[in-house]
Write a protein that holds these residues in place. Sequence first.
Motif, PDB file in Angstrom:
ATOM      1  N   LYS A   2     -11.368  -6.336  -9.555  1.00 26.02           N
ATOM      2  CA  LYS A   2     -10.954  -5.591  -8.371  1.00 26.02           C
ATOM      3  C   LYS A   2      -9.789  -6.289  -7.667  1.00 26.02           C
ATOM      4  O   LYS A   2      -8.867  -5.644  -7.175  1.00 26.02           O
ATOM      5  N   ILE A   3      -9.869  -7.646  -7.619  1.00 22.95           N
ATOM      6  CA  ILE A   3      -8.798  -8.405  -6.956  1.00 22.95           C
ATOM      7  C   ILE A   3      -7.491  -8.236  -7.709  1.00 22.95           C
ATOM      8  O   ILE A   3      -6.426  -8.027  -7.125  1.00 22.95           O
ATOM      9  N   LEU A   4      -7.571  -8.327  -9.039  1.00 22.78           N
ATOM     10  CA  LEU A   4      -6.371  -8.175  -9.861  1.00 22.78           C
ATOM     11  C   LEU A   4      -5.784  -6.783  -9.705  1.00 22.78           C
ATOM     12  O   LEU A   4      -4.565  -6.610  -9.613  1.00 22.78           O
ATOM     13  N   SER A   5      -6.653  -5.786  -9.632  1.00 22.27           N
ATOM     14  CA  SER A   5      -6.196  -4.409  -9.466  1.00 22.27           C
ATOM     15  C   SER A   5      -5.518  -4.233  -8.105  1.00 22.27           C
ATOM     16  O   SER A   5      -4.502  -3.542  -7.970  1.00 22.27           O
ATOM     17  N   TRP A  13       1.630  -4.836  -2.268  1.00 17.95           N
ATOM     18  CA  TRP A  13       3.043  -5.217  -2.189  1.00 17.95           C
ATOM     19  C   TRP A  13       3.703  -4.680  -0.914  1.00 17.95           C
ATOM     20  O   TRP A  13       4.588  -5.318  -0.340  1.00 17.95           O
ATOM     21  N   LYS A  14       3.218  -3.540  -0.475  1.00 18.32           N
ATOM     22  CA  LYS A  14       3.744  -2.978   0.767  1.00 18.32           C
ATOM     23  C   LYS A  14       3.414  -3.887   1.952  1.00 18.32           C
ATOM     24  O   LYS A  14       4.275  -4.210   2.782  1.00 18.32           O
ATOM     25  N   LEU A  16       2.526  -7.066   1.831  1.00 19.37           N
ATOM     26  CA  LEU A  16       3.180  -8.369   1.653  1.00 19.37           C
ATOM     27  C   LEU A  16       4.628  -8.310   2.122  1.00 19.37           C
ATOM     28  O   LEU A  16       5.127  -9.220   2.796  1.00 19.37           O
ATOM     29  N   ALA A  17       5.305  -7.214   1.773  1.00 20.11           N
ATOM     30  CA  ALA A  17       6.699  -7.047   2.191  1.00 20.11           C
ATOM     31  C   ALA A  17       6.806  -6.950   3.703  1.00 20.11           C
ATOM     32  O   ALA A  17       7.716  -7.524   4.324  1.00 20.11           O
ATOM     33  N   LEU A  18       5.861  -6.241   4.332  1.00 20.65           N
ATOM     34  CA  LEU A  18       5.874  -6.112   5.795  1.00 20.65           C
ATOM     35  C   LEU A  18       5.637  -7.462   6.471  1.00 20.65           C
ATOM     36  O   LEU A  18       6.260  -7.783   7.484  1.00 20.65           O
ATOM     37  N   ILE A  19       4.712  -8.253   5.895  1.00 20.96           N
ATOM     38  CA  ILE A  19       4.431  -9.584   6.465  1.00 20.96           C
ATOM     39  C   ILE A  19       5.663 -10.482   6.363  1.00 20.96           C
ATOM     40  O   ILE A  19       6.027 -11.185   7.312  1.00 20.96           O
ATOM     41  N   MET A  20       6.327 -10.455   5.198  1.00 15.63           N
ATOM     42  CA  MET A  20       7.522 -11.282   5.007  1.00 15.63           C
ATOM     43  C   MET A  20       8.643 -10.841   5.944  1.00 15.63           C
ATOM     44  O   MET A  20       9.351 -11.666   6.525  1.00 15.63           O
ATOM     45  N   LEU A  21       8.785  -9.516   6.097  1.00 12.58           N
ATOM     46  CA  LEU A  21       9.817  -8.992   6.988  1.00 12.58           C
ATOM     47  C   LEU A  21       9.545  -9.411   8.430  1.00 12.58           C
ATOM     48  O   LEU A  21      10.458  -9.822   9.162  1.00 12.58           O
TER      49      LEU A  21
END
Length: 249
Positions: A2-5, A13-14, A16-21
């Motif tokens: 489940k974690i890998l999925s 990824w959405k 993660l991108a928001l956190i980085m931004l």
Amino acid sequence: MKILSFIKSFHFWKHLALIMLAGLILIWITLFFLRLYTFHGQSIEVPEFSGMTMDEVKEMRESRHYDFTIVDSVYDNTKTPGSVVSQLPLPGSHVKKGRAVYITIIAYTPEKTKLPNLVDYTFRQAEAFLETHGLKVGKVERVPDVGQTVIKAKYKGKVIPWGTELNKGEKIDLVIGKGKGGGEVFIPKLVGKSREKAHKLINEAGLNVGAEIFADPDDTVSVRVIKQSPGYEKEKEVNVGESIDLWYE
């Protein structure tokens, strides 16, 4: 699984991108306000304040960028009381806005000092000793005496006792002996010299300042010698105590 999925999913990824931004935006905001606070990369040139009063300094448009602190005052009767005589940082320095500028001004009232006892001092010794007390040598009068040292002092034409309280910066006239037998000294070359320098050379030679003639009677400070009498000749000598007349322009 489940974690890998989840890691492979679009939502991961959405976010993660928001956190980085958000992190990048936070860093940019922090650096922006830090630059504003420290004026990073910004500097201004310090102007010349010497000769201006503090009121004139504060009226300058550029003065709003500095924090002025008066750290000292000195007395000089040739300059305007309250005017700036020195500053730190120096004119032309590049500093950040809000920088402290340390100012020394001309005192409104002179400091006091006492006339030291100069009896038996040579001219040069007396001159140096007067300077340590904030006084200057005025005229030098050479009179018959067995020694070539100071006999008495005068202030504004009158003999004054040693220990007299005076304003710093005042000029003291010295009465100095010609020495036993007088003797002869070389005539200094004075043409082209300032009035102050000419007086100093005459006094050091054991001579007296005679008549002084000015091309412009209103200007007796920023002048230079254009003629002297007796004139300068190499190895020409005159008696100690003789006077030299000076013409200025």
